[in-house]
Structure formats: C-alpha cells, structure tokens
Enzyme design. Sequence first.
Site, PDB file in Angstrom:
ATOM      1  CD  GLU A  34      -3.336   0.493   2.192  1.00 38.57           C
ATOM      2  OE1 GLU A  34      -3.316   2.058   3.039  1.00 38.57           O
ATOM      3  OE2 GLU A  34      -3.394  -0.576   2.284  1.00 38.57           O
ATOM      4  CG  ASP A 131      -2.514  -0.864   5.473  1.00 44.40           C
ATOM      5  OD1 ASP A 131      -1.143  -1.215   5.209  1.00 44.40           O
ATOM      6  OD2 ASP A 131      -2.570  -0.222   5.501  1.00 44.40           O
ATOM      7  CE1 TYR A 339      -3.756  -1.439   8.559  1.00 43.12           C
ATOM      8  CE2 TYR A 339      -5.103  -1.878   9.966  1.00 43.12           C
ATOM      9  CZ  TYR A 339      -4.357  -1.143   8.726  1.00 43.12           C
ATOM     10  OH  TYR A 339      -5.088  -0.717   7.583  1.00 43.12           O
TER      11      TYR A 339
END
Length: 691
Positions: A34, A131, A339
């Site tokens: 990403e 992600d 994350y």
Amino acid sequence: MFKASVNNIYSTIGRGPGFTSIWDLKGKVLVIAEKPKAARKIAEALSQRYFVRNINDVTYFEIRDGPRQIIVASSVGHLYGLTTQEEGYPVYTYQWVPLYVVEKKKAHSYNYLEALRKLCTTSNYFVNACDYDIEGSVIGYLIIKFNGDPGRAYRAKFSSLTLSELREAFRRLTQLDYEMIEAGLCRHELDWLWGINVSRAIMRTVESFSKKKIILSAGRVQTPTLKYVSDIEKERNLFIPIPVYSVVPTIVKDGVKITLELINSPIRTKKDAYALAERIRREGFLTVESYVEHTTSVAPPPPFNLGDLQEEAARIYGYSPSKTQSIAEQLYLDALISYPRTNSQKLPSGLDFKSLLTKISQISNYSALVSDLLKETKGYLKPVEGDKEDPAHPAIYPTGVRPVKLSSEQWAVYDLIVRRFLAAFAGNAIIYRSTAKFALPGENIVFQATGQGIEDLGWYKYYPFHKPSVKVLPRFRNGERVEVVEVSVKTAYTRPPQRISKIGMLRWMESVEIGTEATRATIIEKLFERKYLVNTSRGVAVTDLGLGIVETLEIFFPELVKVELTRHFEKLMNDIKKGVVKREQVITEARNTLDMLIKKFNEKKETVGQILSSRLGIYTPPNKCAICNREEFSNGLCTYHYKANEQINKVYEEWKEREGVSFKEYLERIKKLKSTGKWVIEVIEHFYGGK
C-alpha cells in the site's frame, strides 16, 4: 481501458481451503504494497538479497530465486476513484477511473499507477499485500482487476511489518478476500452516491437562486456528525445560567483546615443559603455522623485500539484524532507497532510475550520497567483485555523493534503504546479512600469530606497517566464534635454543555456506530475544510454556514441528518463482510432512498437556495432578522433569536424566585456572565436596548 462497470467489478474464482506459499508459485509474482515503506519492508522479509529497480522514478524491488521472480511494488494509497460523465442530479451511473483523473491533488499517483500497469502486464501471479482492512483490500484488488488477473491473485494478511510476521504471511497466502472487497466497494459507492447527489442538489439550488457557484458538500457520515455538533452549538447559544447556592463550612482537625461540601438537598434560594450559614455560625460545631475507610482495587486498562489511543493522545498531549492516526501509521510503517486501524482491545494469543518484553527491555527508556514487570509477574504473563474485538487485527502493541530518530511527537505516541502494553500485564492498583460525614445538630443537613491515597501503584507504575492525586484526610470518630472556623455562601451558575473537541466527535461517531476506524478522523477534518466547523480556544464551534446546512437538510433531507439511516447502512456493510447480504441489494436500497428524498427536496428548491445563499452571505433576504442577516421567522427575528427571546422570558421566572431581582437587573446580570449564550446576549443588546 481503465473503466469498468461497478456491477460487474470482478470475476469469480475458486475459494478452496488452505494456504499457498509464495515460494510455490512459479514464474513472475507481483506483490503490491500500500505504501513505499511497506514495500521495502516486504522485500527485506522475503530475501536478504534483492535488487532495487526503477520505472518512471518509482522504486520497486526484484527478488530472483531459481524459476521464481518476485517483484515488490507499491501503491500510494488509493489509485482509483469513482466518477461520472453525467451532469445534474440524481446520478446513478459511475465508473472507476484512475484517481489522478478525478482529483488534481492526486497527480503524484500517475507514475505509481503507470509503473504498476507495466509490471502487471508481465506477471503470472499477483499478491495483494496492502493493509488488511476493507480499504487495503479494495486498493490492491482494483489494481489487479484493471491491470492483471484476479483469478491468479492471492491475499497476504499481517498485523505488523516485522520480518518474522511478514515471512509467515507470505508462507500462508489466501485467495482474495472477496467479502472484504465487496464491503469496501459498497462503502465507496454509497459514499459517492450520497455525496455527489446531495452535494449537487444543495449546490444547484444556490447556483439557481444566486447565479453563483459555491462548493458545498454533504455526506452519509459527515452530515449526522455535523448535526450532532450543531445541536450542542445551538444549546450553548441559547443557554442562560441559573444561580445555584452552596454553604461551605470550614472545620479544623489536628491543625488541618478541611472544607466541606453539602451532599443532601440542594438549596433553592439565596435567602435559604444565608439562613443556613447563619445557623451553622450560631451552632459553632458539626457532629461526625460517620467515618469510613476502604480500599478499592483498580484493574489495568486494556491495550489500545485506535479510538482509545486517539482519546489518550488528545487528553494528555492535545493531539487531534487525525494527527494521532497519522503518527501511528508512520510508526506501523517503521515496524515499531502493529497495525493501528483496529477496534480490538485483545492481544494475539500466539504472541510470545516474554520474548517481546525482552526486546522492549533493550530500549533504554523501558529496561527498568520491564525488569520490574518480570519480577512482579514472576514470568506469568497474562494481559488484561477489553471486550472489543476486530476480526482483522489485534489491539495495538509494540513490536520490540528499536526506534530510531523519532520526532518528539512520534515518541510521545510510541511511549503511550509501549506503556499501555506493559500495564496490561501488571497487577491492580490499590487506592484507599476515606469519607467523613458531618451533621448539623437538630437539622437534616449533611456535609462531607473525602480523602484518597495510593496503597499500591500496581499498573500506574507503567502507565502513570491515570494516577490519582493524593489528598490526606485526618481520621474522625463517630459522634465527635468538630469546630467550625468559617462559613461562606458561594453562588455558582449552571453551565452549558461544553464545546465538543475533535476527539469528542470521534468518540460520538464510535458510540453511534457510524464511520470506521480508518475514516472517522478524515471525515472530521473534512467538516473543517468545508468551513462548517472552526476551532476555538474552548473547542469546536459551528459556523453560520454549518448551521444553515444542517437547518436546510433537517427540513428537506431529514433522513440524511439522522444517525439511524447511516447506522442502518453500516450494518448492511458489515453483513456484506459476513457474506449474508449482497452489495447490489444495498446499493439498490440506497438508490431507492435517494430517489424518494430528492423528489421531496426538489419541491422546495427555491426556499433552500434562498436560505443557503443567505447563510453564505451572498444574499440578503427582504424580510430579514432585526439582529442578523438570516431570514425572519417571527416578530422581526430569525428562528434562533426568536427562541433566545423566549428563553429570556422563561428563565426570568426562575431567577426571580432564586434571586428576587427585577427583569432589568436580571438582564444586566446575565449579560455579564461568560456562559450566557451568544444569541441571548444579542437579543438583550438589540431587542432590550442593552439593558
């Protein structure tokens, strides 16, 4: 060649069980990350020997291993967006096109998309390594859809960019996560449909009425959020403080002066307050009715999810939600934390906590804390966890990678995450509290004093940001008489609701279940960009334009400002992720709802254009408010000033009973109070001659 029908967005492929290793794929494999930082981390995880290549000034990485060739390339977030060729509204036909075509500020994405297109044309397999959330699923999928082959694509799932977790993720590739993709596509389509149609509707009314083009916007999540802040603003602007009274005795015990507070029935009038104070002075003492000491065990908080982190960073450092989110995402890309865009308050069960703590202990700021924690727990590491879960990612935790060259703001957020993680393994804090109650002899009047201290720091040692202050209270005996050395009467005033902060807006959005962890902070910032909201020293305020937008939509698009409609579609998108609802069903329902609303709206277009043009300052209504430029509602006043005048007359009856003041004195008093609402003061100044 970029365009594709949204209703036929992907071709079906098999969904067999099991995992595929990237090392089992023969030929050229394109891995799509990403962000550029993530691409480099992935390349480093897959091989210690990789080649750095370049297309159109875009860096990518090449790994060769016998018959395998792995290319790791990067997107820069979304590369595709929705648009239409149709003018006017309603519009329901749209296409996915390169984002640089739709938004000028995304021009930098051109080179990245061109690089990925070239790499896709020569690749045999594709891996979406963006992600692992609905946005990442959509970003990678659309790149593969328009430039490669979804039938030969896989999904990599990971919650941190550490080498070990990335290697494991690429040994356990799954097929594309179509439920996530469908939910993500649906969210984009819904937001586009609501945004384009309602925004065009209100802009066209202004243009039609005033002949001027003004950029305005409304949205599925944005508008209920603006309505919530607007309701607070209106309540504040119409607020009139009411006096409340307290009698405050001061006693002496062991040479310590202690101020007491009244805990039973409130005092109704100023006369009653002074009468009670005089009785206490005449008596000269109070009797101890009870004295109680007790301890309270306070459990550690759970590890952070994004909302909790944003709230703490706002409380401690004053950071906005978007700032905290941006910092956390940078820490994630540097492999320092897991994350961050997660709702979970639970740590992964397979995480080796002892090994992770050992790594954290190598960071000098935490070596002593980790040593204390391991001694305290004797190596038995069971974290406290919260109730909230996220099927995609665990709670935010530090990876143990040593930070290098963090800014002060990055360090502040990283430190919060590490300390909260450590605290989750620590013992309860023990707080001791004491409470003494005092009675006025012969009266049903009770006063109270409290004290507290910390008996055992417990988790406060690791996460001190909630540590309570210490207040020592001497011990008392039941029935003991204590001397009153001073009695005062204090007049305070009721307070309006506090101006909300950005984090307060985000927490409200969470509580009513609109928006997502990834989108809430962005939506809040959009309201400021549109000049519907402004920051003040006391919090967020709504502009006159923001009030006008809400007022207009409440009348002509009432469903749009209600949380229920937005929450209904949020639930449907979650059902798509679960595979129990089809995207087409949700879009059809949204179209039908919009059709109904726009039909009703069009019947009142002239009125809407007039109201919004007035609020934009480009039109002055012939029958305007005597105080402002808004249109007259009644008796020469707009709706807001009319309500303020009603409030002035209504609240006077309360003031008259409590203070015994004339109407003139009442107006003079409330005008001087800082908490009196803006519209109330304006009415006093203009309608009552300032008296």
